[in-house]
Motif scaffolding. Structure first.
Motif, mmCIF file in Angstrom:
data_model
loop_
_atom_site.group_PDB
_atom_site.id
_atom_site.type_symbol
_atom_site.label_atom_id
_atom_site.label_comp_id
_atom_site.label_asym_id
_atom_site.label_seq_id
_atom_site.Cartn_x
_atom_site.Cartn_y
_atom_site.Cartn_z
ATOM 1 N N ILE A 1 -7.060 43.581 14.658
ATOM 2 C CA ILE A 1 -6.486 43.513 13.308
ATOM 3 C C ILE A 1 -7.257 44.425 12.351
ATOM 4 O O ILE A 1 -6.670 45.058 11.471
ATOM 5 C CB ILE A 1 -6.476 42.055 12.800
ATOM 6 C CG1 ILE A 1 -5.519 41.216 13.648
ATOM 7 C CG2 ILE A 1 -6.061 41.985 11.330
ATOM 8 C CD1 ILE A 1 -5.627 39.714 13.409
ATOM 9 N N ASP A 2 -8.577 44.499 12.534
ATOM 10 C CA ASP A 2 -9.376 45.429 11.731
ATOM 11 C C ASP A 2 -8.911 46.868 11.941
ATOM 12 O O ASP A 2 -8.999 47.700 11.038
ATOM 13 C CB ASP A 2 -10.858 45.309 12.105
ATOM 14 C CG ASP A 2 -11.527 44.108 11.446
ATOM 15 O OD1 ASP A 2 -10.990 43.622 10.418
ATOM 16 O OD2 ASP A 2 -12.556 43.638 11.967
ATOM 17 N N GLY A 3 -8.388 47.150 13.138
ATOM 18 C CA GLY A 3 -7.928 48.500 13.454
ATOM 19 C C GLY A 3 -6.490 48.763 13.062
ATOM 20 O O GLY A 3 -6.064 49.916 13.003
ATOM 21 N N ASN A 4 -5.716 47.694 12.811
ATOM 22 C CA ASN A 4 -4.312 47.851 12.408
ATOM 23 C C ASN A 4 -3.905 46.616 11.603
ATOM 24 O O ASN A 4 -3.724 45.532 12.154
ATOM 25 C CB ASN A 4 -3.422 48.009 13.637
ATOM 26 C CG ASN A 4 -1.972 48.299 13.269
ATOM 27 O OD1 ASN A 4 -1.504 47.975 12.183
ATOM 28 N ND2 ASN A 4 -1.234 48.914 14.186
ATOM 29 N N TYR B 1 1.113 44.013 32.401
ATOM 30 C CA TYR B 1 0.056 42.998 32.444
ATOM 31 C C TYR B 1 -1.271 43.680 32.131
ATOM 32 O O TYR B 1 -1.577 44.737 32.683
ATOM 33 C CB TYR B 1 0.013 42.335 33.821
ATOM 34 C CG TYR B 1 1.294 41.594 34.156
ATOM 35 C CD1 TYR B 1 1.463 40.265 33.794
ATOM 36 C CD2 TYR B 1 2.342 42.239 34.810
ATOM 37 C CE1 TYR B 1 2.643 39.582 34.081
ATOM 38 C CE2 TYR B 1 3.525 41.566 35.106
ATOM 39 C CZ TYR B 1 3.670 40.246 34.741
ATOM 40 O OH TYR B 1 4.836 39.573 35.021
ATOM 41 N N VAL B 2 -2.066 43.082 31.254
ATOM 42 C CA VAL B 2 -3.235 43.776 30.714
ATOM 43 C C VAL B 2 -4.455 42.874 30.611
ATOM 44 O O VAL B 2 -4.364 41.646 30.657
ATOM 45 C CB VAL B 2 -2.942 44.334 29.307
ATOM 46 C CG1 VAL B 2 -1.834 45.360 29.322
ATOM 47 C CG2 VAL B 2 -2.601 43.193 28.333
ATOM 48 N N MET B 3 -5.592 43.540 30.440
ATOM 49 C CA MET B 3 -6.793 42.905 29.905
ATOM 50 C C MET B 3 -7.275 43.812 28.771
ATOM 51 O O MET B 3 -6.724 43.785 27.707
ATOM 52 C CB MET B 3 -7.845 42.686 30.995
ATOM 53 C CG MET B 3 -7.467 41.562 31.975
ATOM 54 S SD MET B 3 -7.157 39.930 31.181
ATOM 55 C CE MET B 3 -8.795 39.474 30.633
ATOM 56 N N ASP B 4 -8.261 44.664 29.039
ATOM 57 C CA ASP B 4 -8.796 45.515 27.967
ATOM 58 C C ASP B 4 -7.784 46.522 27.424
ATOM 59 O O ASP B 4 -7.920 46.992 26.292
ATOM 60 C CB ASP B 4 -10.031 46.270 28.465
ATOM 61 C CG ASP B 4 -11.234 45.364 28.639
ATOM 62 O OD1 ASP B 4 -11.191 44.229 28.120
ATOM 63 O OD2 ASP B 4 -12.216 45.773 29.288
ATOM 64 N N GLY C 1 -11.603 36.386 19.136
ATOM 65 C CA GLY C 1 -12.589 37.360 18.679
ATOM 66 C C GLY C 1 -12.098 38.783 18.810
ATOM 67 O O GLY C 1 -12.314 39.620 17.926
ATOM 68 N N ASP C 2 -11.414 39.069 19.912
ATOM 69 C CA ASP C 2 -10.862 40.413 20.115
ATOM 70 C C ASP C 2 -9.689 40.670 19.189
ATOM 71 O O ASP C 2 -9.431 41.816 18.797
ATOM 72 C CB ASP C 2 -10.426 40.582 21.569
ATOM 73 C CG ASP C 2 -11.603 40.537 22.528
ATOM 74 O OD1 ASP C 2 -12.600 41.217 22.254
ATOM 75 O OD2 ASP C 2 -11.533 39.798 23.529
#
Length: 435
Positions: free
Chosen positions: A282-285, A254-257, A276-277
């Motif tokens: 996607i810009d990073g991969n 379970y995650v957030m950041d 937005g995140d």
């Protein structure tokens, strides 16, 4: 006596081990410090509609206290606009800027002493829709004087007049966005990513991430079942609880950041998250993609508000107006990557966006017709959801005796008491041996 000493040494070693383990447990729960960003290339000069509006505050020795989410304003890093420094320069108003992690953290701080009917430590806060609803109902926000915010003309009415602030009296929209599904195209069938069902799909067992907060988690489960994300119906909430408990078998964590590293490094294949995140990831991969599910999904709006009791209300309104300057709104949009409610900034940012980015950030009216925003639920329902979610996270069934008896804190306290009893018993034995 020697035997007693050896026993005491063993117990002392056990106790120290217990303390170290406890320290590690609590340390692991601490929020990591954010890295300091390089702002050497920041700029501070912006074009505004009316510079005299801000110059009237000069030499008044005003200080504004602003309370915002972390990394939620353009701060001068990577050659961007330093919004706070630019506002200080143009107005002469000093800004104290601090962060909070969740709406609930912010609310608790206000309720626990940073706000009274006549005074509030903070002058600006930026809550989400459902929290604004709650704060309005509890008389925690000031009505805004829109004569002091001429730039409100740039904010689209669809984000101003909402269920949480129907007359648009208490808030000025800052950003908005949606929740959907981010997935790895190498490992996930795009058809599977068109429904919340994917988060329960055994095909992706061990590769699914899930929100770690109760509100988003229950909203998805309720939507999957065909219910309102804001349901307070006990039977529907129970169905959602069962569903979320069943989901544990496919969840990796379970995650957030933490989702950024997990998805970009391809340590997991699918997760629900904010649009937005998703663009940032996607810009990073380029193997990542994003989709909105066929079921209902959340549309959120974060807005600028003035807490009840602000001592600098007019200056706070000046800051809100500054944030609504076109160049400032554009800088914030580009930095945060969330969608902007500012009509001119939206036009400008979309000129530089690729088609896939536009589809994620500014989906069609048809897609947005399938959204639902959060509202403030009753305290009883909120407490119930938090308790249910806590039980789910630690793997406890509702009907088991552990659900009310065992928590990490209870375990630590229990162990501590056992050790204390043993130490006291040994001490009594030593006294007897000395007589």
């Amino acid at each position: 006596m020697m035997k007693g000493n050896r026993q005491m040494k063993k117990i002392t070693a056990l106790f120290l081990t217990f303390l170290m383990l406890s320290l590690l447990l609590f340390t692991s729960c601490q929020t990591e410090f954010e890295e300091v960003e390089d702002t050497s290339d920041a700029y501070f000069d912006v074009v505004v509609d009316d510079i005299s509006y801000y110059e009237k505050f000069r030499d008044q020795k005003i200080t504004l206290n602003i309370y915002n989410w972390g990394e939620y304003i353009s701060n001068g890093s990577e050659g961007s606009l330093d919004v706070i420094a630019a506002f200080e320069k143009i107005s002469g108003i000093k800004v104290n800027y601090t962060n909070y992690a969740t709406n609930e953290d912010m609310y608790a701080k206000f309720k626990n002493g940073d706000q009274t009917d006549d005074f509030c430590v903070y002058d600006i806060v930026i809550p989400s829709d459902y929290m604004i609803d709650k704060m309005i109902n509890e008389n925690m926000l000031e009505k805004i004087n829109f004569e002091n915010i001429p730039n409100i003309k740039y904010i689209s009415d669809e984000y101003r007049f909402t269920d949480f602030d129907p007359n648009g009296e208490y808030s000025v929209p800052y950003t908005w966005g949606t929740v959907g599904i981010i997935y790895n195209k190498k490992h996930v069938d795009p058809e599977d990513a068109k429904t919340w069902d994917i988060l329960w799909n055994e095909k992706y067992k061990g590769q699914v991430l899930m929100f770690s907060n109760s509100k988003d988690a229950f909203a998805i489960a309720l939507s999957k079942l065909g219910y309102s994300m804001n349901s307070e119906n006990p039977e529907e909430i129970e169905e959602a609880t069962v569903l979320l408990r069943e989901q544990r078998s496919v969840i990796q964590t379970y995650v957030m950041d933490q989702i950024f590293d997990k998805m970009q490094l391809e340590e997991a294949y699918v997760a629900p998250y904010y649009a937005g995140d998703a663009i940032t990831m996607i810009d990073g991969n380029s193997n990542l993609a994003f989709s909105h599910p066929k079921e209902k999904f959340n549309l959120f709006i974060d807005s600028l508000c003035i807490p009840k009791g602000s001592r600098n209300k007019e200056a706070a309104e000046a800051f809100i107006n500054f944030v609504c300057e076109t160049e400032v709104a554009l800088a914030n949009c580009e930095y945060i990557c969330y969608s902007t409610p500012h009509s001119k900034a939206r036009e400008l940012v979309m000129e530089s966006m690729e088609d896939w980015q536009k589809e994620i950030s500014y989906p069609s009216a048809e897609v947005l017709s399938n959204t639902e925003s959060f509202i403030d639920l009753s305290p009883e329902t909120n407490e119930d959801l938090v308790q249910r979610w806590s039980d789910i996270l630690i793997g406890i069934n509702e009907d088991s005796w552990q659900s009310k008896a065992i928590t990490p804190v209870a375990i630590i306290i229990g162990l501590g008491l056992v050790i204390l009893v043993i130490l006291m018993k040994i001490r009594r034995n030593k006294k007897r041996m000395n007589y």
